[in-house]
Design a protein around this motif. Structure first.
Motif, short mmCIF file in Angstrom:
data_model
loop_
_atom_site.label_atom_id
_atom_site.label_comp_id
_atom_site.label_asym_id
_atom_site.label_seq_id
_atom_site.Cartn_x
_atom_site.Cartn_y
_atom_site.Cartn_z
N GLY A 157 0.79 -1.23 0.00
CA GLY A 157 0.00 0.00 0.00
C GLY A 157 0.81 1.28 0.00
N LEU A 158 2.09 1.21 -0.40
CA LEU A 158 2.89 2.43 -0.44
C LEU A 158 2.57 3.24 -1.68
CD1 LEU A 158 4.60 0.65 1.61
CD2 LEU A 158 6.56 1.93 0.79
N SER A 159 2.64 4.55 -1.56
CA SER A 159 2.43 5.41 -2.72
C SER A 159 3.73 5.53 -3.50
CB SER A 159 1.96 6.79 -2.28
OG SER A 159 3.00 7.51 -1.64
N GLY A 160 3.60 5.92 -4.77
CA GLY A 160 4.79 6.12 -5.59
C GLY A 160 5.70 7.18 -5.01
N GLY A 161 5.11 8.25 -4.48
CA GLY A 161 5.91 9.33 -3.89
C GLY A 161 6.73 8.86 -2.71
N GLU A 162 6.14 7.98 -1.87
CA GLU A 162 6.87 7.46 -0.71
C GLU A 162 8.07 6.63 -1.15
OE1 GLU A 162 3.35 6.87 2.64
OE2 GLU A 162 3.57 5.41 1.03
N ILE A 163 7.88 5.81 -2.16
CA ILE A 163 8.98 4.97 -2.64
C ILE A 163 10.08 5.83 -3.23
CG2 ILE A 163 9.61 3.18 -4.30
CD1 ILE A 163 6.76 2.08 -3.98
N THR A 183 10.05 11.64 -12.52
CA THR A 183 8.94 10.75 -12.16
C THR A 183 8.08 11.34 -11.05
OG1 THR A 183 10.37 8.87 -12.72
CG2 THR A 183 8.37 8.39 -11.48
N ASP A 184 8.71 11.95 -10.05
CA ASP A 184 7.97 12.57 -8.96
C ASP A 184 7.09 13.70 -9.50
OD1 ASP A 184 7.38 12.86 -6.12
OD2 ASP A 184 8.46 14.76 -6.26
N TYR A 185 7.62 14.47 -10.43
CA TYR A 185 6.83 15.56 -11.04
C TYR A 185 5.61 15.00 -11.76
CZ TYR A 185 5.47 19.10 -14.44
OH TYR A 185 4.75 19.97 -15.21
N ARG A 186 5.81 13.93 -12.52
CA ARG A 186 4.68 13.36 -13.27
C ARG A 186 3.61 12.80 -12.33
NH1 ARG A 186 8.03 9.92 -17.89
NH2 ARG A 186 8.89 11.73 -19.02
N ILE A 187 4.04 12.11 -11.28
CA ILE A 187 3.07 11.56 -10.32
C ILE A 187 2.31 12.70 -9.62
CG2 ILE A 187 2.85 10.30 -8.14
CD1 ILE A 187 5.11 8.48 -9.06
N GLY A 227 -0.48 14.05 -11.49
CA GLY A 227 -1.65 13.18 -11.65
C GLY A 227 -1.46 12.00 -12.56
N ALA A 228 -0.23 11.73 -13.01
CA ALA A 228 0.00 10.57 -13.89
C ALA A 228 -0.16 9.28 -13.11
CB ALA A 228 1.39 10.65 -14.51
N ASN A 229 -0.41 8.19 -13.83
CA ASN A 229 -0.62 6.88 -13.20
C ASN A 229 0.67 6.42 -12.50
OD1 ASN A 229 -0.35 3.75 -13.43
ND2 ASN A 229 -2.54 4.17 -13.48
N THR A 230 0.56 6.09 -11.22
CA THR A 230 1.74 5.74 -10.43
C THR A 230 2.44 4.50 -10.98
OG1 THR A 230 0.82 6.73 -8.43
CG2 THR A 230 2.56 5.12 -8.14
N GLN A 231 1.68 3.45 -11.28
CA GLN A 231 2.31 2.20 -11.72
C GLN A 231 2.99 2.38 -13.07
OE1 GLN A 231 0.40 -1.51 -11.39
NE2 GLN A 231 -0.61 -1.07 -9.46
N VAL A 232 2.39 3.14 -13.97
CA VAL A 232 3.03 3.38 -15.26
C VAL A 232 4.34 4.14 -15.07
CG1 VAL A 232 2.83 4.57 -17.48
CG2 VAL A 232 0.86 3.34 -16.54
N GLN A 233 4.32 5.13 -14.23
CA GLN A 233 5.54 5.91 -13.97
C GLN A 233 6.60 5.05 -13.30
OE1 GLN A 233 5.98 8.88 -15.31
NE2 GLN A 233 3.92 8.68 -16.11
#
Length: 220
Positions: free
Chosen positions: A173-179, A207-211, A214-220
């Motif tokens: 359940g971690l967010s892309g930003g946390e990782i 990648t952080d900018y794109r997320i 609002g970009a899709n986390t898994q795609v990024q």
């Protein structure tokens, strides 16, 4: 800003030279709200003092920053956080192991409030508080997990690295930003050539900018 703050600033009061308006997390205000606030600051500067606290000063518009005295507060160092956690554990009779307190200090990253909250959350669980419980309660990946994932990617084992990444996102359940934050914190501790580290940091920023946009986390 135009209603509650302005009404408070203009209302009369006796016995004091100034009122204090304290705006916490003020970097979350939109540019329009900050522009309105700037006019309120100018209009009521004789009888009101404004204090704005924020995590990201760059989010505060220049016209407001130029009207303020800026005070920067550093993160609390790890030794002080550890000392305070051990004090709380002793006073509250909480069984806290050495690796448990180290895990809390790592997860808190200089934030005493996060450290105390993590200790309190882990204390609800039965038994002694160790690193495993801390990483579970704070939803923080272990440093060695991040390091292994990065090394596998750098060494060309992309499939395994991707599987570990998806596990962190989907199962933990971690967010892309946390990782990304974890990778950014640890990257200089990895045994990697400097050009590779620079490439990783460049990719983290993009990648952080794109997320964030609002970009899709898994795609990024």
């Amino acid at each position: 800003v135009r209603d509650r703050i302005k009404s408070f600033a203009r209302s009369s009061f006796g016995g004091y030279e100034h009122r204090i308006i304290f705006l916490d997390e003020s970097d979350a205000l939109t540019d329009d709200a900050q522009s309105a606030l700037r006019r309120t600051i100018e209009q009521f500067s004789d009888n009101v003092r404004f204090i704005l606290s924020c995590n990201y000063p760059g989010q505060i518009i220049d016209p407001i920053q130029s009207r303020c005295s800026v005070f920067n507060f550093q993160s609390i160092n790890d030794a002080d956080i550890q000392q305070h956690l051990e004090y709380i554990a002793e006073e509250e009779d909480i069984p806290l192991t050495n690796d448990g307190v180290e895990a809390i200090v790592y997860a808190a990253d200089g934030d005493m409030r996060s450290a105390v909250n993590a200790l309190q959350g882990a204390a609800v669980l039965d038994g002694e508080i160790n690193a495993e419980k801390v990483y579970h309660i704070t939803n923080t990946p272990r440093p060695e997990e991040i390091e292994a994932m990065i090394h596998q990617a750098v060494n060309g084992d992309y499939v395994t690295a991707r599987e570990q990444l998806l596990e962190l996102i989907n199962q933990r359940g971690l967010s892309g930003g946390e990782i990304l934050t974890q990778i950014h914190r640890q990257i200089w501790d990895f045994d990697l050539p400097e050009p590779v580290i620079v490439d990783v940091l460049d990719t983290i920023g993009e990648t952080d900018y794109r997320i964030t946009e609002g970009a899709n986390t898994q795609v990024q």
